[in-house]
Motif scaffolding. Structure first.
Motif, mmCIF file in Angstrom:
data_model
loop_
_atom_site.group_PDB
_atom_site.id
_atom_site.type_symbol
_atom_site.label_atom_id
_atom_site.label_comp_id
_atom_site.label_asym_id
_atom_site.label_seq_id
_atom_site.Cartn_x
_atom_site.Cartn_y
_atom_site.Cartn_z
ATOM 1 N N LEU A 291 5.842 -6.577 1.347
ATOM 2 C CA LEU A 291 7.268 -6.637 1.669
ATOM 3 C C LEU A 291 7.637 -8.106 1.658
ATOM 4 N N ASP A 292 8.533 -8.483 0.760
ATOM 5 C CA ASP A 292 8.825 -9.906 0.597
ATOM 6 C C ASP A 292 10.268 -10.078 0.155
ATOM 7 N N GLU A 293 10.725 -11.308 0.293
ATOM 8 C CA GLU A 293 12.056 -11.669 -0.130
ATOM 9 C C GLU A 293 12.177 -11.470 -1.635
ATOM 10 N N MET A 294 13.270 -10.815 -2.075
ATOM 11 C CA MET A 294 13.476 -10.691 -3.512
ATOM 12 C C MET A 294 14.557 -11.678 -3.944
ATOM 13 N N THR A 295 15.741 -11.518 -3.369
ATOM 14 C CA THR A 295 16.806 -12.478 -3.656
ATOM 15 C C THR A 295 17.319 -13.004 -2.320
ATOM 16 N N LYS A 296 18.359 -13.811 -2.392
ATOM 17 C CA LYS A 296 18.934 -14.376 -1.163
ATOM 18 C C LYS A 296 19.290 -13.290 -0.154
ATOM 19 N N ASN A 297 19.721 -12.151 -0.646
ATOM 20 C CA ASN A 297 20.209 -11.111 0.261
ATOM 21 C C ASN A 297 19.357 -9.860 0.318
ATOM 22 N N THR A 298 18.248 -9.862 -0.404
ATOM 23 C CA THR A 298 17.476 -8.625 -0.434
ATOM 24 C C THR A 298 15.985 -8.848 -0.185
ATOM 25 N N TYR A 299 15.367 -7.780 0.257
ATOM 26 C CA TYR A 299 13.920 -7.724 0.406
ATOM 27 C C TYR A 299 13.400 -6.598 -0.472
ATOM 28 N N VAL A 300 12.182 -6.752 -0.940
ATOM 29 C CA VAL A 300 11.607 -5.700 -1.763
ATOM 30 C C VAL A 300 10.302 -5.223 -1.127
ATOM 31 N N LEU A 301 10.087 -3.916 -1.176
ATOM 32 C CA LEU A 301 8.831 -3.343 -0.706
ATOM 33 C C LEU A 301 8.156 -2.665 -1.888
ATOM 34 N N ILE A 302 6.934 -3.080 -2.183
ATOM 35 C CA ILE A 302 6.179 -2.488 -3.290
ATOM 36 C C ILE A 302 5.058 -1.649 -2.698
ATOM 37 N N ILE A 303 4.992 -0.402 -3.108
ATOM 38 C CA ILE A 303 3.950 0.497 -2.619
ATOM 39 C C ILE A 303 3.019 0.845 -3.770
ATOM 40 N N VAL A 304 1.738 0.577 -3.586
ATOM 41 C CA VAL A 304 0.751 0.811 -4.646
ATOM 42 C C VAL A 304 -0.341 1.731 -4.115
ATOM 43 N N HIS A 305 -0.692 2.725 -4.919
ATOM 44 C CA HIS A 305 -1.794 3.598 -4.509
ATOM 45 C C HIS A 305 -3.074 3.350 -5.301
ATOM 46 N N ASP A 306 -2.959 2.496 -6.323
ATOM 47 C CA ASP A 306 -4.134 2.152 -7.109
ATOM 48 C C ASP A 306 -4.930 1.089 -6.346
ATOM 49 N N PRO A 307 -6.142 1.432 -5.886
ATOM 50 C CA PRO A 307 -6.876 0.506 -5.013
ATOM 51 C C PRO A 307 -7.348 -0.765 -5.717
ATOM 52 N N THR A 308 -7.241 -0.815 -7.047
ATOM 53 C CA THR A 308 -7.717 -2.022 -7.726
ATOM 54 C C THR A 308 -6.662 -3.130 -7.753
ATOM 55 N N ILE A 309 -5.422 -2.772 -7.395
ATOM 56 C CA ILE A 309 -4.354 -3.782 -7.419
ATOM 57 C C ILE A 309 -4.366 -4.572 -6.110
ATOM 58 N N GLU A 310 -4.331 -5.901 -6.219
ATOM 59 C CA GLU A 310 -4.374 -6.719 -5.011
ATOM 60 C C GLU A 310 -3.003 -7.268 -4.650
ATOM 61 N N THR A 311 -2.848 -7.563 -3.363
ATOM 62 C CA THR A 311 -1.541 -8.046 -2.905
ATOM 63 C C THR A 311 -1.146 -9.349 -3.596
ATOM 64 N N ALA A 312 -2.131 -10.187 -3.898
ATOM 65 C CA ALA A 312 -1.824 -11.469 -4.545
ATOM 66 C C ALA A 312 -1.099 -11.237 -5.873
ATOM 67 N N ALA A 313 -1.539 -10.208 -6.617
ATOM 68 C CA ALA A 313 -0.910 -9.910 -7.902
ATOM 69 C C ALA A 313 0.529 -9.459 -7.684
ATOM 70 N N LEU A 314 0.735 -8.655 -6.663
ATOM 71 C CA LEU A 314 2.083 -8.163 -6.384
ATOM 72 C C LEU A 314 3.010 -9.325 -6.024
ATOM 73 N N LYS A 315 2.455 -10.276 -5.265
ATOM 74 C CA LYS A 315 3.291 -11.407 -4.851
ATOM 75 C C LYS A 315 3.684 -12.270 -6.048
ATOM 76 N N ILE A 316 2.767 -12.401 -6.987
ATOM 77 C CA ILE A 316 3.102 -13.163 -8.199
ATOM 78 C C ILE A 316 4.205 -12.439 -8.973
ATOM 79 N N ASN A 317 4.068 -11.121 -9.073
ATOM 80 C CA ASN A 317 5.097 -10.355 -9.777
ATOM 81 C C ASN A 317 6.470 -10.512 -9.132
ATOM 82 N N ILE A 318 6.487 -10.531 -7.813
ATOM 83 C CA ILE A 318 7.771 -10.705 -7.129
ATOM 84 C C ILE A 318 8.356 -12.074 -7.479
ATOM 85 N N ARG A 319 7.506 -13.078 -7.438
ATOM 86 C CA ARG A 319 7.975 -14.430 -7.749
ATOM 87 C C ARG A 319 8.584 -14.474 -9.153
#
Ligand SMILES: Nc1nc2c(ncn2[C@@H]2O[C@H](COP(=O)(O)OP(=O)(O)OP(=O)(O)O)[C@@H](O)[C@H]2O)c(=O)[nH]1
Ligand SMILES: Nc1nc2c(ncn2[C@@H]2O[C@H](COP(=O)(O)OP(=O)(O)OP(=O)(O)O)[C@@H](O)[C@H]2O)c(=O)[nH]1
Ligand SMILES: [Mg+2]
Ligand SMILES: [Mg+2]
Lengths: 335, 344
Positions: A291-319
């Motif tokens: 759960l991280d900042e997406m834009t100035k006014n929004t937050y995004v929550l990404i839910i992953v069920h694939d256990p091979t995906i790491e949070t670091a990758a998700l954070k890069i994608n958000i950036r």
């Protein structure tokens, strides 16, 4: 109710609120340039009488959304309904395209079958509304039902929510995510999700919960007017937060509003120690989430069920996605 | 009747549990305290609790196996049905809004009898429902009750001057009950000094400013490092755990298997066991604080506070230290279990 959704107040403090005198106007910057002009109208009889007479055109003009709050266990339903009918008549005259939402509030006080009671109220209110289309929600400040109602209400005033949704779907695919949810930053109401377009699902009865004392008040009319040009009605029935999603995963149907409630509670806990909630990442047995900042006014929550995906990758994608969504958002509110 | 075990496999029946006796006048809040702490009952719902008609023994497995006796308000030493020496701790709950005379007299009957049987017993007083009063009035009452208890004790005999009594202000409507019960629990954990040492070492090696070992479900902390516990930090950690506990099942998929927890099948190569973790960042800048969470055993989690910059730059080191910490805690738990089941 307003203090819960639009300020970071917990339910336990609402009993200290004074009665609203006349109309309290609030501007809530919702998304980029989309400003919600919230008119919280005091519900005492004398105020209601004046809204319906001398103030009538001021109150009912340029209304985008009318939110009318009924107490489920009203002491005088026939009086409530008579005021309501007058308001609906005024609204039809001054703002015929306004969306109307009726909240059957304080559902936590219903002792017996909440679902049946709400259904009865719903029919009664729909009957009273004549040919004006209304959406009825059962709500309580003591559970997530209020977030569900408000997410749906706010959804109707966000232009191009469908386009946001489409981009979230693409983003979800890029992240190998089961679901991506976009929240407004201060209210944590759901703006859009990555789930495919769904028809409106029947509103399930709120969770059974119990409560303590009640302070009786008159029902309040809360009119929202906003300066958005696109007629909100053209959007209804497109993407509805709260509809079944995540296909095969059969995720919990109340997850969006429960998430709003949980994050709001955590934000409140942080503010009590003068800290500010910023971001959350979780690798739990059932799923991984960021759960991280997406834009100035929004937050995004990404839910992953694939256990091979790491949070670091998700954070890069958000950036990487931030810029795109910042642009999208300013397009969608037509700056 | 035993109830409310926290979902772990039923331990061997002969396990020796640490017994805690929960006493107090009728409606003082004994059952509420037990239910809010160990059964996840929302505080408001305690309003609907029935009066306790007979003693209920609740078992709870955390770093040590507990057995909490929730008694009716009318219980006496004779009707207790067990010698007081069997208990490691007695908690007496006094309603701050009630008159004190009767509860104090009854409490001293129990405390004196217990103290005579086993001078090492922990004697704890929860001055309860404290949220109902303003800060000043609350403290005034709290002091008044303490003074009264000590005066009456000395009136009975000066032998009791050394009796170690601990007083706490509690309420189920805030974090004070968690904080107080945590402190009660600490005295019952023989391995506490080892756990504290390990937390001190962990903080030093990981540049954490504070570390707690929490029981996940009850949100009681079983140990913390040597730095002082600040109420605000403690409360935030409690709330953070509550959030994580609530999030856990919310996005559970009915089709995707929780691959991580299922023990690998005999045919597949053994995978390292998965331990959940989380982190909440408390400010956009790296100058801010990050609150980390690592599950250590099925019941216990490590919560630490550290600078976000440290968390981001030295994550590998943190995870490495967690592995060591986990091994240490598991070893201590094993020793504890062996001692209690008589297998050592
Ligand atoms: N049980 C229960 N009480 C509620 C709920 N929502 C609000 N209340 C209580 O109702 C009382 C009145 O709430 P307000 O928000 O001030 O009501 P209002 O409609 O704004 O009142 P006016 O400003 O006079 O029109 C407060 O004591 C709240 O705590 C609810 O969902 N359940
Ligand atoms: N204000 C306040 N009320 C509380 C608190 N804790 C418990 N209560 C209320 O006190 C009442 C009695 O609580 P119980 O937990 O049933 O008390 P008990 O000591 O178990 O009572 P018996 O089983 O009859 O001996 C309930 O209505 C609770 O809601 C508290 O911290 N603050
Ligand atoms: Mg008001
Ligand atoms: Mg009881």
């Amino acid at each position: 109710m307003r203090s819960l959704i639009f300020s970071n107040n917990p339910a336990s403090l609402t009993s200290r609120l004074g009665a609203t005198i006349d109309v309290e106007q609030n501007h809530v910057r919702f998304l980029g340039d989309l400003i919600l002009n919230l008119w919280d109208c005091g519900g005492q009889d004398s105020f209601m009488d004046s809204y319906l007479s001398t103030q009538r055109s001021t109150i009912f003009q340029h209304v985008g959304v009318l939110i009318y709050v009924f107490e489920v266990e009203s002491r005088d339903m026939s009086k409530d309904l008579s005021y309501y009918r007058d308001c609906i008549d005024s609204l039809r005259k001054f703002s015929p395209t306004a969306n109307v939402f009726l909240l059957v509030h304080k559902m936590d006080l219903v002792a017996g079958d909440k679902g049946a009671q709400l259904e009865k109220k719903r029919r009664e209110l729909q009957h009273e509304s004549g040919e004006v289309g209304v959406t009825v929600f059962g709500t309580s400040i003591y559970d997530e039902s209020l977030y569900k109602a408000w997410s749906r209400i706010v959804h109707t005033i966000i232009p191009n929510a469908t386009i946001l949704s489409k981009h979230l779907t693409t983003f979800a695919e890029a992240c190998s995510a089961t679901e991506v949810i976009l929240f407004e930053r201060t209210t944590f109401l759901v703006i859009a999700t990555s789930n495919p377009v769904q028809a409106e699902s029947p509103f399930p009865p709120p969770r059974a919960i119990t409560s303590g004392s009640s302070t009786p008040t008159a029902s309040t009319a809360l009119a929202t007017s906003n300066g958005i040009s696109s007629p909100p009605s053209s959007l209804s029935g497109t993407v509805i937060p709260g509809a079944e999603g995540g296909d095969a995963h059969k995720l919990n149907a109340t997850r969006y509003e429960r998430t709003s409630e949980l994050v709001k509670a955590l934000k409140h806990s942080c503010s009590r120690v003068r800290e500010e909630f910023y971001a959350l990442e979780m690798e739990l047995p059932e799923f991984t989430a960021v759960l991280d900042e997406m834009t100035k006014n929004t937050y995004v929550l990404i839910i992953v069920h694939d256990p091979t995906i790491e949070t670091a990758a998700l954070k890069i994608n958000i950036r990487l996605a931030r810029q795109k969504f910042e642009e999208l958002q300013s397009d969608s509110v037509g700056s | 009747m035993a109830s409310s075990s926290n979902g772990t496999k039923s331990p061997p029946t002969q396990v020796q549990r640490t017994k805690v006796l929960l006493l107090g006048q009728r409606r003082s809040g004994k059952t509420s305290i037990q239910q809010v702490l160990f059964n996840d009952v929302p505080p408001k719902q305690t309003f609907y609790l029935e009066p306790t008609a007979r003693i209920v023994k609740h078992v709870y497995d955390t770093v040590i196996p507990l057995e909490i006796w929730d008694c009716p308000g009318t219980t006496t030493i004779d009707t207790l049905g067990a010698p007081l020496a069997e208990f490691s701790s007695i908690i007496f709950v006094i309603d701050i809004q009630d008159s004190y005379q009767q509860p104090v007299a009854r409490m001293l009957d129990f405390f004196i009898a217990a103290y005579q049987e086993s001078p090492d017993i922990s004697l704890e007083v929860f001055v309860h429902k404290a949220e109902a009063f303003t800060e000043d009035y609350k403290l005034e009452n709290f002091r008044h009750i303490q003074q009264r208890v000590i005066d009456e004790l000395l009136d009975i005999s000066s032998d009791y001057e050394q009796m170690p009594l601990n007083f706490y202000l509690t309420s189920v409507y805030d974090h004070s009950t968690h904080e107080a019960f945590s402190r009660v629990l600490h005295k019952l954990i023989d391995s506490l000094p080892y756990l504290e040492d390990m937390l001190n070492v962990f903080c030093a090696n990981s540049q954490a400013s504070k570390a707690f070992l929490f029981d996940v479900k009850s949100r009681l902390y079983v140990a913390t490092d040597a730095s002082p516990v600040d109420a605000g930090t403690h409360n935030l950690c409690c709330d953070y755990l509550k959030t994580l506990n609530a999030f856990g099942p919310l996005y559970k998929s009915s089709s995707a298997s929780p691959l991580r927890l299922t023990a690998s099948s005999p045919s597949s190569p053994p995978k390292p066991t998965f331990y959940p973790s989380a982190a909440v960042t408390l400010a956009p800048s790296t100058q801010g604080t990050t609150l980390t969470y690592h599950l250590i055993t099925p019941q216990l989690a490590l919560l630490t506070l550290m600078q976000t910059a440290v968390f981001e730059d030295r994550r590998g080191l943190l995870e490495y230290n967690v592995v060591f910490f986990r091994e240490g805690v598991q070893e201590i738990s094993q020793v504890e279990t062996d001692a209690r089941t008589g297998t050592s």
